[in-house]
Design a protein around this motif. Structure first.
Motif, PDB file in Angstrom:
ATOM      1  N   GLY A 201       0.804  -1.213   0.000  1.00 48.89           N
ATOM      2  CA  GLY A 201       0.000   0.000   0.000  1.00 48.89           C
ATOM      3  C   GLY A 201       0.838   1.265   0.000  1.00 48.89           C
ATOM      4  O   GLY A 201       2.049   1.239  -0.219  1.00 48.89           O
ATOM      5  N   ARG A 202       0.176   2.369   0.285  1.00 50.50           N
ATOM      6  CA  ARG A 202       0.818   3.674   0.223  1.00 50.50           C
ATOM      7  C   ARG A 202       1.943   3.808   1.245  1.00 50.50           C
ATOM      8  O   ARG A 202       2.873   4.602   1.061  1.00 50.50           O
ATOM      9  CB  ARG A 202      -0.245   4.758   0.461  1.00 50.50           C
ATOM     10  N   ALA A 203       1.913   3.020   2.312  1.00 51.17           N
ATOM     11  CA  ALA A 203       2.934   3.119   3.361  1.00 51.17           C
ATOM     12  C   ALA A 203       4.331   2.770   2.848  1.00 51.17           C
ATOM     13  O   ALA A 203       5.326   3.031   3.541  1.00 51.17           O
ATOM     14  CB  ALA A 203       2.574   2.202   4.528  1.00 51.17           C
ATOM     15  N   LEU A 204       4.424   2.208   1.640  1.00 51.85           N
ATOM     16  CA  LEU A 204       5.732   1.817   1.106  1.00 51.85           C
ATOM     17  C   LEU A 204       6.512   3.001   0.511  1.00 51.85           C
ATOM     18  O   LEU A 204       7.605   2.818  -0.031  1.00 51.85           O
ATOM     19  CB  LEU A 204       5.558   0.703   0.077  1.00 51.85           C
ATOM     20  N   THR A 209      11.105   1.675  -3.154  1.00 52.04           N
ATOM     21  CA  THR A 209      10.899   1.044  -1.847  1.00 52.04           C
ATOM     22  C   THR A 209       9.889  -0.097  -1.963  1.00 52.04           C
ATOM     23  O   THR A 209      10.058  -1.159  -1.358  1.00 52.04           O
ATOM     24  CB  THR A 209      10.403   2.078  -0.814  1.00 52.04           C
ATOM     25  N   PHE A 210       8.821   0.127  -2.733  1.00 49.19           N
ATOM     26  CA  PHE A 210       7.819  -0.920  -2.962  1.00 49.19           C
ATOM     27  C   PHE A 210       8.492  -2.150  -3.562  1.00 49.19           C
ATOM     28  O   PHE A 210       8.314  -3.280  -3.087  1.00 49.19           O
ATOM     29  CB  PHE A 210       6.733  -0.391  -3.922  1.00 49.19           C
ATOM     30  N   GLU A 211       9.290  -1.931  -4.594  1.00 49.52           N
ATOM     31  CA  GLU A 211       9.956  -3.050  -5.285  1.00 49.52           C
ATOM     32  C   GLU A 211      10.928  -3.770  -4.360  1.00 49.52           C
ATOM     33  O   GLU A 211      10.976  -5.005  -4.318  1.00 49.52           O
ATOM     34  CB  GLU A 211      10.690  -2.528  -6.521  1.00 49.52           C
ATOM     35  N   ALA A 212      11.696  -3.011  -3.582  1.00 48.87           N
ATOM     36  CA  ALA A 212      12.705  -3.601  -2.709  1.00 48.87           C
ATOM     37  C   ALA A 212      12.084  -4.356  -1.539  1.00 48.87           C
ATOM     38  O   ALA A 212      12.685  -5.288  -0.999  1.00 48.87           O
ATOM     39  CB  ALA A 212      13.640  -2.509  -2.183  1.00 48.87           C
ATOM     40  N   THR A 213      10.861  -3.993  -1.164  1.00 46.94           N
ATOM     41  CA  THR A 213      10.208  -4.614  -0.003  1.00 46.94           C
ATOM     42  C   THR A 213       9.296  -5.769  -0.405  1.00 46.94           C
ATOM     43  O   THR A 213       9.365  -6.864   0.174  1.00 46.94           O
ATOM     44  CB  THR A 213       9.391  -3.561   0.777  1.00 46.94           C
ATOM     45  N   ILE A 214       8.435  -5.525  -1.381  1.00 46.91           N
ATOM     46  CA  ILE A 214       7.388  -6.488  -1.742  1.00 46.91           C
ATOM     47  C   ILE A 214       7.898  -7.588  -2.670  1.00 46.91           C
ATOM     48  O   ILE A 214       7.592  -8.777  -2.473  1.00 46.91           O
ATOM     49  CB  ILE A 214       6.192  -5.764  -2.395  1.00 46.91           C
TER      50      ILE A 214
END
Length: 310
Positions: A201-204, A209-214
């Protein structure tokens, strides 16, 4: 017995899974006939004939039908409806494009996005973003229905023995033309058919950051990647990742929601998932009301910890 015509969604080489759920719904209404409309799509018709419960497959092989333009397909369906009592299409982008045109040409009301078949002319469907379920009954001579694929089991694709019958296509209506398609390719499973989905979600914060986390978590689990509307609107990921009322409706075995608050719009697209796991630092986030497993934690600490254990 009523005869039901089902629109087969395909790419001229193989049929899509959404068709299997539509067949299950149609089988509750009567004798199931399929329509395979395309160009060079005989292999799809042979594949469709093997779906359990299918009696007949109408094969319309015409260059004008190659790209399944609704303006060319709808008149053909209307012709075939002279011998059928109902038309059923999966509630996909193609199905939602074709069905309203068929309904308009037949001058009947469409019953959209059904969740169950309650009787020969009675169905349930979601309203108010799925917060209420309406029971609707049609009094029209012909039924035009779209089916929410996540609400019905998929028909067995290999145990049927239907026959294939060629029908003539109606040709090019000259109302539209196919310009091109940009199809996203991924080694991960397709979002609407994946057994495990990891959504962010938006918290990323941003795209990298989204790619590196999810993405690392999804790859560890062999999962598809989804996103909330807020994450898509913020430009973290493309539109085809969006899960929700205005995105894709999914019902995987496991849905992992990371940094997603759980707005009604998002819940409408994933609340039928078998197991919902949520990670959010806000213990009052609405997502926890539908989650089977909830972890109140900072996702930037929790996700790497989960990955390290896999």
């Amino acid at each position: 017995m009523a005869k039901v015509l089902v629109w087969v969604e395909h790419d001229n080489a193989s049929l899509k899974d959404a068709t299997l759920a539509a067949v299950t719904a149609a089988s509750q209404l009567g004798e199931v006939h399929l329509l395979v409309a395309g160009s060079g799509c005989a292999a799809v018709a042979d594949q469709a004939a093997k779906i359990a419960g299918v009696v007949k497959v109408h094969l319309a092989d015409n260059p004008a039908l190659k790209d399944a333009l609704a303006e060319n397909v709808a008149p053909l369906i209307v012709e075939l409806m002279a011998g059928h009592d109902a038309f059923v299409a999966p509630a996909t982008s193609h199905g939602k494009n074709v069905a309203p045109r068929v309904a308009a040409l037949l001058d009947v009301m469409q019953v959209s996005d059904i969740l169950s078949v309650e009787g020969p002319r009675t169905f349930t469907r979601p309203t108010y973003a799925g917060n209420a379920i309406a029971t609707v009954e049609s009094a029209d001579a012909k039924l035009v229905i779209t089916v929410r694929g996540t609400a019905f089991a998929k028909a067995d694709p290999t145990s049927g023995s239907g026959t294939v019958e060629a029908v003539s296509g109606s040709g090019d209506a000259g109302l539209s033309s196919f310009v091109g398609a940009e199809i996203a390719k991924s080694e991960r499973p397709e979002l609407t058919s994946a057994k495990i989905i990891v959504s962010g979600g938006r918290a990323l914060k941003d795209g990298p950051t989204f790619e590196a986390t999810i993405f690392p978590l999804a790859d560890k689990l062999g999962a598809a990647v989804g996103a909330s509307r807020a994450a898509v609107d913020a430009g973290y990921v493309p539109n085809d990742y969006q899960v929700g009322q205005t995105g894709k409706i999914v019902a995987p075995e496991v849905y992992i929601a990371i940094g997603i608050s759980g707005a009604i719009q998002h819940l409408a697209g994933m609340k039928d998932s078998k197991t919902i796991i949520a990670i959010n630092k806000d213990e009052d986030a609405p997502i926890f009301q539908v989650a089977d497993v909830g972890l109140v934690a900072d996702l930037f600490n929790a996700v790497p910890a989960v990955i390290s254990k896999l």
